[in-house]
Enzyme design. Structure first.
Site, PDB file in Angstrom:
ATOM      1  CD  GLU A   1      89.053  -6.337  -4.432  1.00 59.79           C
ATOM      2  OE1 GLU A   1      89.924  -6.021  -3.928  1.00 59.79           O
ATOM      3  OE2 GLU A   1      89.017  -6.457  -5.627  1.00 59.79           O
TER       4      GLU A   1
ATOM      5  CG  HIS B   1      87.878  -2.289  -7.938  1.00 59.47           C
ATOM      6  ND1 HIS B   1      88.222  -1.195  -7.303  1.00 59.47           N
ATOM      7  CD2 HIS B   1      89.076  -3.051  -7.240  1.00 59.47           C
ATOM      8  CE1 HIS B   1      89.544  -0.814  -6.778  1.00 59.47           C
ATOM      9  NE2 HIS B   1      90.124  -2.175  -6.795  1.00 59.47           N
TER      10      HIS B   1
END
Length: 444
Positions: free
Chosen positions: A70, A67
């Site tokens: 990202e 994450h």
């Protein structure tokens, strides 16, 4: 090249519109898969890149890195300044975003069809040419820590779900939150991010999904031009994860937090996911969830516990088979105010036992099948939803044929299949049950 028309089903006495989408697949020389979903009803395109990597693929001790990366992908590349990709998309009337799951990470843009090459060029640029300064890393690490604070640490229900999920998976990384554990997130650094990026953000680990007003051959040529020159990661092995040992006893937990306004109970069971070439077990569970706890006014648990007995203000059964490894079948009951949690759990158990004894109502089952069929067609009528369906399915181990066969497999499930699934899944020794309440001892 493989061209596969989407099958459109019809119901007795009711004709559904034929969808315009047609599926075409390619594979580039560097191993990147390309899926084109044609839909010429509007001059719009959705461009998505899905990576076969998510939170369940993180190195031990580095939770949250998928994450975190990202976020960092919206920083600069060798050709783009930080934030420039999103700014260009917005100036051209489009929108973009990204999301991370346990099994995949995806980036997408929705834009006018004649701007496809623009977004493809930028997305290809950040697949292999990401640039991140130490300042970028420090800033985004603080951003994801604040995100955890807002979405998890300050939300008691999110904390409860996180703790219960960790109890569900003793060995599999699905028990680790996608956002990460705070104490590990705080230590993520630039080397961690680049190591993860260079290994997994590669064309041979990616699926390009383009949906909308496009021609497959044109998409292929653009993909060859922009993604084709990118070097694959050599010796990238198939994903292999530790699996769960057999569960021999029920696990129970009590979670207390003064911020919880209404006590409630959740229960979950490990359940099979949708497997390539073998989705029937998952289809039975999908139908079981719809029968037991779909619409409150028509589902078994809703009618019995909310309306007839009035022991719950909310009850639900859920199942999502879109998963690379074993998923869960879940139950939730929020009792009416003043009803002790012990009584609510007993009522839930009794309702399930009666369902197993009495079986499935044929008329209700026929209505649910029609509702699921309609919902599926309406969902596929949206090109972004359709692109997500293919992207999530393919990164979760399914094939194009599996994704297209799913509606028919659901419709083939019988009342007896649903009953058999209930008898197999509802074994208390394999359950994880959690009580959430405002304070210790306050079970009502």
């Amino acid at each position: 090249m493989k061209r596969l028309a989407l099958a459109v089903m019809s119901t007795i006495g009711l004709a559904w519109p034929v969808l315009a989408a047609e599926v075409t697949t390619f594979r580039l020389d560097n191993g990147m898969d390309v899926v084109v979903l044609e839909d010429h009803r509007a001059p719009v395109v959705v461009h998505m890149v899905w990576y076969r990597v998510g939170a369940a693929d993180e190195p031990p001790g580095k939770s949250g890195i998928a994450h975190f990366l990202e976020h960092l992908l919206f920083k600069g590349t060798d050709d783009l300044e930080a934030g420039e990709l999103s700014a260009i998309v917005a100036r051209n009337g489009g929108s973009d975003n990204a999301f991370t799951s346990w099994d995949y990470t995806a980036y997408f843009q929705r834009i006018a069809a004649d701007r496809l090459e623009l977004v493809m060029q930028m997305e290809a640029d950040r697949m292999r040419d990401l640039r991140m300064t130490p300042e970028d890393v420090a800033t985004e690490r603080q951003v994801v820590l604040e995100e955890r604070g807002q979405r998890v640490d300050s939300e008691p229900n999110a904390l409860f779900r996180e703790q219960k999920n960790a109890a569900q998976y003793l060995n599999h990384p699905y028990g680790i939150p996608v956002i990460g554990w705070r104490h590990e997130m705080e230590k993520l650094n630039r080397d961690d991010a680049f190591s993860f990026y260079r290994r997994y953000y590669a064309p041979n680990n990616a699926i390009l999904v383009v949906a909308g007003d496009v021609q497959p051959d044109e998409v292929l040529e653009l993909a060859k031009k922009h993604y084709g020159p990118l070097a694959p990661t050599p010796d990238l092995e198939p994903r292999a994860r530790p699996q769960e040992p057999p569960q021999l006893a029920e696990r129970r937990m009590t979670f207390t937090d003064a911020r919880i306004a209404q006590p409630y109970i959740t229960r979950s069971y490990l359940a099979p996911e949708r497997d390539a070439g073998d989705q029937f077990a998952a289809a039975r569970l999908e139908m079981l969830a719809a029968v037991l706890g779909g619409d409150a006014a028509t589902s078994v648990l809703g009618r019995k516990l909310q309306f007839d007995q009035q022991k719950a203000i909310y009850v639900n059964a859920s199942y999502d088979g879109m998963s690379l490894d074993d998923t869960t079948f879940g139950l939730v009951i929020v009792p009416t105010p003043g009803l002790p949690l012990e009584e609510a759990e007993a009522a839930l158990d009794q309702a399930i036992a009666e369902f197993v004894e009495e079986g499935v109502d044929p008329e209700q089952f026929a209505r649910i099948k029609m509702q699921l069929r309609a919902a599926r067609i309406y969902e596929d009528d949206n090109i972004e939803s359709l692109a997500r369906d293919y992207g999530s399915g393919l990164t979760s181990g399914l094939t194009v044929e599996d994704i297209q066969a799913w509606p028919d497999i659901l419709q083939s499930v019988t009342e007896q299949d649903v009953l058999d699934a209930a008898k197999e899944i509802f074994v208390r020794d394999r359950a994880v049950t959690g009580w959430a309440m405002p304070q210790a001892g306050d079970a009502q």
